[in-house]
Design an enzyme around this catalytic site. Structure first.
Site, mmCIF file in Angstrom:
data_model
loop_
_atom_site.group_PDB
_atom_site.id
_atom_site.type_symbol
_atom_site.label_atom_id
_atom_site.label_comp_id
_atom_site.label_asym_id
_atom_site.label_seq_id
_atom_site.Cartn_x
_atom_site.Cartn_y
_atom_site.Cartn_z
ATOM 1 N N ARG B 51 -5.614 33.523 83.596
ATOM 2 C CA ARG B 51 -5.715 32.214 83.472
ATOM 3 C C ARG B 51 -6.799 31.864 82.034
ATOM 4 N NH1 ARG B 51 -8.005 30.315 88.942
ATOM 5 N NH2 ARG B 51 -7.354 31.795 89.748
ATOM 6 N N ASP B 53 -9.808 28.658 81.326
ATOM 7 C CA ASP B 53 -10.212 26.890 81.384
ATOM 8 C C ASP B 53 -10.224 26.426 80.680
ATOM 9 O OD1 ASP B 53 -11.293 28.110 84.097
ATOM 10 O OD2 ASP B 53 -13.183 28.638 83.401
ATOM 11 N N ARG B 199 -18.556 33.535 78.893
ATOM 12 C CA ARG B 199 -19.357 32.330 78.560
ATOM 13 C C ARG B 199 -20.853 32.446 79.268
ATOM 14 N NH1 ARG B 199 -15.597 27.842 80.574
ATOM 15 N NH2 ARG B 199 -17.241 26.575 80.854
#
Lengths: 247, 247
Positions: B51, B53, B199
């Site tokens: 996935r 975000d 991140r």
């Protein structure tokens, strides 16, 4: 009372153009909303070098307004940039004499038009480049550009919706196209531009690039002084008002 | 029944991430909607390499699905690209054996993170670059990158929201940062990445770039195996899933 001149940039994607109108929000409204808030509700009128259409962007649009506030000049740019939405910004703010006029004093403008010429789309450039899948003949378009340069009556390259009453003679100092990989960049510098003029010129040059017309058709189109002889109007999202000149 | 693998690109700006969830539309939903339409209402399940975000983009996300349709392979790419919204596209579609799995068969991934490091914003890059006004110490960040490379337990760089049950040991083959004018581009290649790992690494490296930490603090943070010792999570919009590797 101080007149202030600003250079502004905007991403035109989400605006119904620069100028205030009945339907849709505009860049001018956003500017006046912020200035009116700074002036505690007193309405501030903003004058730009000219309007841009829905979807058209600006790197160097010029505006002016009058103010009674006595902010230090360096704070104007920051205050406006902070209060404006993320798709409009101010890159310069400076005091000018009270007889400066952003619209009437322009001596020339530069526009650029960006094309993404590739079989594959580039989704990250979709709001800023016109995507053309078919390969374009760049040398033919370069030849055609030479016929655009000079002083001509550009009636054939002006939208019939134009409200220009006087002469449609304009001088184009530079008309060029550069290729950088899959990017094509058209560059136009001139004394002034009629309504939709850059987009109609680009649309016509693209027909040359597709071999639907010859470069030497351009002087013929100019001579006709009739919009029906030029090509289609290229879409707005590839167009940027790049720079506005003053004395 | 044929299994098909596609490479897809998406602009994550207007999506609540890749994976189907209760609130907000997702890239997976758009893909399944189009495939279900092509299969006359029969629901087609799409499996991705992983996935991403909300707000995160992809240049080389990989998906697979099974189909009973017998379209020529070259038509798959065109049909999907045409039916998908303008911010999702398919750059490759190819037949694979029925035991290929887009998620379980990955052998590595590459992510890039883009920073616009300038006093001035760039409104045209606002959805794809994280804007940092203060000048960053790039050599210090390069030093810090060297400590990220190698095989480590990355618990300190993993969101506590992660649902990874097993080991948090991953191998980073490349961690680097390149400067190109006002652009900084972080590049990370590794065997796998934990939830929010890139991140959090970028957020920590930026603290090194701001002289809030030393490059040599990185091994100390890694050793702690505790999220609280690492820096802030950098915002999603600068992050691109660049490439997914298979055997």
């Amino acid at each position: 009372m101080q007149r202030i001149r600003c250079i502004i940039q905007y991403d035109g994607t989400n605006y119904a153009g620069y100028q205030v109108q009945l339907n849709g929000n505009t860049v001018q409204e956003e500017l006046e909303k912020v200035l009116t808030k700074m002036h505690k509700g007193r309405r501030i009128k903003v004058i730009a070098s000219g309007r841009t259409d829905s979807g058209v962007h600006a790197i160097g649009q010029v505006i002016h307004f009058d103010t009674e506030l006595t902010l230090p000049m360096e704070n104007w740019k920051r205050a406006l940039a902070t209060m404006l939405p993320a798709d409009i910004t101010v890159t310069k703010a400076e005091p000018v004499s009270s007889d400066f006029h952003a619209r009437y004093d322009t001596t020339g403008k530069e526009y650029r038009y960006f094309i993404w010429n590739s079989k594959e789309p580039n989704i990250f450039k979709r709001h800023y480049y016109y995507h053309i899948r078919k390969e374009l003949d760049v040398p033919a378009m370069k030849d055609a550009c030479r016929y655009i340069e000079g002083e001509h009556d550009f009636t054939s390259f002006c939208s019939p919706k134009s409200d220009v009453k006087g002469s449609k003679v304009r001088t184009i100092h530079q008309a060029s196209v550069a290729q950088r990989g899959e990017e094509l960049i058209f560059q136009f510098k001139g004394s002034g531009f009629l309504y939709n003029m850059v987009r109609i010129i680009v649309g016509t040059l693209l027909e040359v690039g597709h071999h639907e017309r010859e470069p030497a058709d351009i002087p013929f189109i100019i001579e006709k002084e009739n919009r029906e002889f030029a090509g289609n109007t290229a879409p707005p999202h590839g167009l940027f008002l790049w720079k506005v000149d003053y004395e």
